[in-house]
Design a protein around this motif. Structure first.
Motif, PDB file in Angstrom:
ATOM      1  N   GLU A   1       0.837  -1.190   0.000  1.00  0.00           N
ATOM      2  CA  GLU A   1       0.000   0.000   0.000  1.00  0.00           C
ATOM      3  C   GLU A   1       0.880   1.251   0.000  1.00  0.00           C
ATOM      4  O   GLU A   1       0.630   2.204  -0.743  1.00  0.00           O
ATOM      5  CB  GLU A   1      -0.913   0.004   1.239  1.00  0.00           C
ATOM      6  CG  GLU A   1      -2.004   1.064   1.141  1.00  0.00           C
ATOM      7  CD  GLU A   1      -2.657   1.340   2.478  1.00  0.00           C
ATOM      8  OE1 GLU A   1      -2.224   0.751   3.504  1.00  0.00           O
ATOM      9  OE2 GLU A   1      -3.601   2.149   2.509  1.00  0.00           O
TER      10      GLU A   1
ATOM     11  N   GLY B   1       2.109   2.080  -3.270  1.00  0.00           N
ATOM     12  CA  GLY B   1       1.082   2.364  -4.271  1.00  0.00           C
ATOM     13  C   GLY B   1       0.746   1.212  -5.203  1.00  0.00           C
ATOM     14  O   GLY B   1       0.155   1.408  -6.261  1.00  0.00           O
TER      15      GLY B   1
ATOM     16  N   GLU C   1      -4.460  -0.860  -3.268  1.00  0.00           N
ATOM     17  CA  GLU C   1      -5.300   0.137  -2.627  1.00  0.00           C
ATOM     18  C   GLU C   1      -6.117  -0.534  -1.544  1.00  0.00           C
ATOM     19  O   GLU C   1      -6.567  -1.669  -1.719  1.00  0.00           O
ATOM     20  CB  GLU C   1      -6.267   0.747  -3.642  1.00  0.00           C
ATOM     21  CG  GLU C   1      -5.824   2.072  -4.195  1.00  0.00           C
ATOM     22  CD  GLU C   1      -6.759   2.513  -5.307  1.00  0.00           C
ATOM     23  OE1 GLU C   1      -6.435   3.503  -5.982  1.00  0.00           O
ATOM     24  OE2 GLU C   1      -7.815   1.853  -5.504  1.00  0.00           O
TER      25      GLU C   1
ATOM     26  N   HIS D   1      -9.479  -0.522   0.807  1.00  0.00           N
ATOM     27  CA  HIS D   1     -10.856  -0.016   0.883  1.00  0.00           C
ATOM     28  C   HIS D   1     -11.501  -0.503   2.169  1.00  0.00           C
ATOM     29  O   HIS D   1     -11.098  -1.521   2.720  1.00  0.00           O
ATOM     30  CB  HIS D   1     -11.682  -0.522  -0.306  1.00  0.00           C
ATOM     31  CG  HIS D   1     -10.991  -0.383  -1.622  1.00  0.00           C
ATOM     32  ND1 HIS D   1     -11.013   0.785  -2.347  1.00  0.00           N
ATOM     33  CD2 HIS D   1     -10.239  -1.262  -2.338  1.00  0.00           C
ATOM     34  CE1 HIS D   1     -10.303   0.615  -3.461  1.00  0.00           C
ATOM     35  NE2 HIS D   1      -9.821  -0.625  -3.477  1.00  0.00           N
TER      36      HIS D   1
ATOM     37  N   TYR E   1      -8.208  -5.249  -0.090  1.00  0.00           N
ATOM     38  CA  TYR E   1      -7.134  -4.684  -0.895  1.00  0.00           C
ATOM     39  C   TYR E   1      -7.382  -5.041  -2.356  1.00  0.00           C
ATOM     40  O   TYR E   1      -7.831  -6.139  -2.669  1.00  0.00           O
ATOM     41  CB  TYR E   1      -5.789  -5.258  -0.463  1.00  0.00           C
ATOM     42  CG  TYR E   1      -5.366  -4.837   0.922  1.00  0.00           C
ATOM     43  CD1 TYR E   1      -4.588  -3.698   1.110  1.00  0.00           C
ATOM     44  CD2 TYR E   1      -5.762  -5.572   2.037  1.00  0.00           C
ATOM     45  CE1 TYR E   1      -4.203  -3.308   2.382  1.00  0.00           C
ATOM     46  CE2 TYR E   1      -5.377  -5.184   3.311  1.00  0.00           C
ATOM     47  CZ  TYR E   1      -4.602  -4.054   3.484  1.00  0.00           C
ATOM     48  OH  TYR E   1      -4.232  -3.664   4.739  1.00  0.00           O
TER      49      TYR E   1
ATOM     50  N   THR F   1      -3.682  -1.815  -7.858  1.00  0.00           N
ATOM     51  CA  THR F   1      -3.723  -0.600  -8.673  1.00  0.00           C
ATOM     52  C   THR F   1      -3.147  -0.964 -10.044  1.00  0.00           C
ATOM     53  O   THR F   1      -2.677  -2.087 -10.235  1.00  0.00           O
ATOM     54  CB  THR F   1      -2.844   0.496  -8.047  1.00  0.00           C
ATOM     55  OG1 THR F   1      -1.487   0.029  -8.027  1.00  0.00           O
ATOM     56  CG2 THR F   1      -3.298   0.810  -6.630  1.00  0.00           C
TER      57      THR F   1
END
Lengths: 184, 184
Positions: free
Chosen positions: A52, A55, A58, A60, A70, A73
DNA sequence: TCATTCATGTAAGTGGTTACATGATTCA
DNA sequence: TGAATCATGTAACCACTTACATGAATGA
């Protein structure tokens, strides 16, 4: 060099299928990759935090209080493909059965026989398990695009198990010969 | 539980053949057990110190200044036999090739093909190496009482390598089928 | 003489497991 | 209501590798 890279790859792989919680990541690895992979919570949660931070995934709100799902991305997906293309790290070699047999003279033919019989039996059990899984994967139609790949890994397990059985049977015969020579 | 037990066992095994220095222990493990075992100095020297502390090995003046040869004590030999009888610890499962193939959909048939070809080629090389070693062990007459056991471990390597080759060839054929379906 | 091999050891870092602490949710 | 499962995380420890520091002995 690259820290937690193995774990990172495995986590990205399972998140690539669908978003899920850390707990579910571990369950997926256990249930689907259990034959050739394992991860513990002590690896997964720090890995998710790191992913995370950089990056690649992501976080939530999860369905439960305090839980998070998760998802990959686009950077994460790119990284996944990149890691998949890299050659895999050579596994550390430490085969306890082979060590014991190489120094088999110390234990003698009878004890070695037992070791090999145990190995043969567990290989037979493994083979039966693989055959069961093969049947259920062949029946499964939910992920047809994955099916062929899953069968490839099952086939590898079957080949390995059959090789172990063949070797064990040969070896037992050779140990019998060994024993006769000493008894007479 | 038991700390450095794997290393302890390997060191006791090689010292069981003949007394030697820590350096020579590592060389013996590399040269004779290299196919299925490895140890680094960072493991061997602390292990030898611990074994000496617990009275399982004895330290003697080496031929060189500052060097020491280690030999098994009778306690050490008893411990060796005891450890050999124990079932071996299950190896951690982490097969990078299988992980990549299980998620083969991500990379696609062509990239998977390459992975499998590489695996097949390295298995072929391995098999050739094993066959070479077999020839030299069969010619060797210095340790006739060990020969049969050494051949057992070589045979295991050959079986494993042949299984990998067979699996790879089957898999390549299956991936071709896969590819055709997508191309047409 | 000087590169190589023999020889011993330590420190830092990597990768991993197990056990623990904590608490929400589900369901019989 | 209480056991099982879902869920997150940390701390302690284990096993192992790599790189480094040091120096003696060998032999081309």
């Amino acid at each position: 060099m690259a820290r937690v890279k193995q774990t990172e790859l495995a986590v990205l792989c399972v998140l690539g299928v669908q978003p899920m919680t850390g707990y579910a990541v571990r369950a997926a690895i256990r249930e689907q990759l259990g034959f050739f992979w394992s991860e513990s919570f002590g690896q997964i949660y720090p890995a998710l935090a790191e992913l995370e931070r950089t990056g690649l995934v992501e976080r939530h709100e999860g369905t439960r209080a305090g839980s998070s799902t998760y998802s990959l991305t686009s950077d994460g997906r790119a990284r996944l493909v990149q890691l998949l293309k890299e050659p895999d790290a050579p596994a550390p070699r430490r085969d306890g059965l082979m060590l014991r047999l190489f120094f088999g003279r110390v234990l003698g033919p009878d004890a070695c026989r037992e070791l090999v019989e145990r190995a043969r039996d567990s290989a037979r059990q493994q083979l039966a398990v693989y055959e069961g899984v093969r049947a259920s994967v062949e029946a499964e139609t939910t992920f047809p695009e994955h099916q062929a790949y899953w069968l490839i890994t099952i086939s590898a397990g079957e080949h390995t198990a059959r090789a172990a059985i063949d070797w064990a049977e040969e070896t037992l015969a050779s140990l019998d010969g060994q024993r006769e020579r000493y008894v007479r």
